[in-house]
Enzyme design. Sequence first.
Site, PDB file in Angstrom:
ATOM      1  N   GLU A   1       0.823  -1.202   0.000  1.00 23.26           N
ATOM      2  CA  GLU A   1       0.000   0.000   0.000  1.00 23.26           C
ATOM      3  C   GLU A   1       0.863   1.260   0.000  1.00 23.26           C
ATOM      4  O   GLU A   1       0.583   2.218  -0.718  1.00 23.26           O
ATOM      5  CB  GLU A   1      -0.943   0.002   1.206  1.00 23.26           C
ATOM      6  CG  GLU A   1      -2.069  -1.010   1.123  1.00 23.26           C
ATOM      7  CD  GLU A   1      -3.042  -0.712  -0.003  1.00 23.26           C
ATOM      8  OE1 GLU A   1      -3.262   0.477  -0.308  1.00 23.26           O
ATOM      9  OE2 GLU A   1      -3.578  -1.666  -0.584  1.00 23.26           O
TER      10      GLU A   1
ATOM     11  N   TYR B   1      -6.920   6.009   4.642  1.00 16.62           N
ATOM     12  CA  TYR B   1      -7.053   5.123   3.486  1.00 16.62           C
ATOM     13  C   TYR B   1      -6.181   3.872   3.643  1.00 16.62           C
ATOM     14  O   TYR B   1      -6.645   2.744   3.446  1.00 16.62           O
ATOM     15  CB  TYR B   1      -6.678   5.862   2.198  1.00 16.62           C
ATOM     16  CG  TYR B   1      -6.768   4.964   0.985  1.00 16.62           C
ATOM     17  CD1 TYR B   1      -7.979   4.790   0.318  1.00 16.62           C
ATOM     18  CD2 TYR B   1      -5.662   4.255   0.538  1.00 16.62           C
ATOM     19  CE1 TYR B   1      -8.081   3.927  -0.774  1.00 16.62           C
ATOM     20  CE2 TYR B   1      -5.745   3.393  -0.544  1.00 16.62           C
ATOM     21  CZ  TYR B   1      -6.958   3.241  -1.202  1.00 16.62           C
ATOM     22  OH  TYR B   1      -7.049   2.378  -2.258  1.00 16.62           O
TER      23      TYR B   1
ATOM     24  N   ASP C   1     -11.725   5.531  -3.088  1.00 15.42           N
ATOM     25  CA  ASP C   1     -10.625   6.222  -3.742  1.00 15.42           C
ATOM     26  C   ASP C   1     -11.123   6.815  -5.052  1.00 15.42           C
ATOM     27  O   ASP C   1     -12.326   6.793  -5.350  1.00 15.42           O
ATOM     28  CB  ASP C   1      -9.433   5.277  -3.956  1.00 15.42           C
ATOM     29  CG  ASP C   1      -9.714   4.166  -4.958  1.00 15.42           C
ATOM     30  OD1 ASP C   1     -10.856   4.063  -5.471  1.00 15.42           O
ATOM     31  OD2 ASP C   1      -8.784   3.383  -5.243  1.00 15.42           O
TER      32      ASP C   1
END
Length: 313
Positions: free
Chosen positions: A50, A135, A153
């Site tokens: 990520e 996020y 997103d």
Amino acid sequence: MSDAEAPADEWTLPDDSAAVREALIEWYEDDHRDFPWRRTDDPYEILVSEVMSQQTQLGRVVEAWESFLERWPTTAELADADRADIVGFWTDHSLGYNNRAKYLHEAAGQVENEYDGDFPETPAELQELMGVGPYTANAVASFAFNNGDAVVDTNVKRVLYRAFGVPDDDTAFEDAASDLMPEGRSRVWNNAIMELGGVACEQTPHCDEAGCPWREWCGAYASGDFTAPDVPTQPSFEGSRRQFRGRVIGTLREYDELELDTLGHRIRVDYAPAGEYGRDWLTGLLTDLESDGLVDLERVEGSQPVARLRRDG
């Protein structure tokens, strides 16, 4: 007024939402891009993926991700590593802002020292890790622990806007994404809806070619109007401050220390001490890197500052 322009209180999801959910999950499970981090539920490996993916195309992340984990396969080994080596790896692989490497290093230390080597599992707890925002925390909770909220997103917003006329409003997007996600299935759902936005509902859509599973419900597919919310333009890397931060890190890795002007001439051909890209510009760059904990800048009255890469395990 088109569905995509409908006010926030007028949009609705399809009545047969269960069919919508199953269609997407079946489409994803039948065929999707096979990134290696989709084959693991290890929270450390997912966190690395990520963080690396934030400013780098996924195709390029694969090699960097595999090399990173081969070198530092656990949080314990990453926490014990020299930060300069981690930052150097980040720079060598052009993985975006190198302070993310520092934060990843610090997060590994937190997992080892504050959580006895076991990752926290909820989005709220994961946000306690250094450099982990909402996020990323939600992504790790979803993909490692199947314990996340609906991801929202840019890709997801575009899908919801086009398919169901959800207005360009953050609250509306979050509500719609949450309403659609089947309970207890955040891992497959968030992967699936992001995949839909990444391969079928791109800026230029490929509905039929990608076999989009939502064509029968999609307002944009029916109308042919594929407008979408504005997407912020990613600044060019070439000539950017980010590029020169990386050059500073890469150059300082080769030397124990460098005086300001020596460093300046090594990182850009148009460096001129009194010019636009001179001592003031470079001092500002180094001060930022110093604040990020990546560089030490020794200032001695009557002499040029000396820069060195910070090394601490």
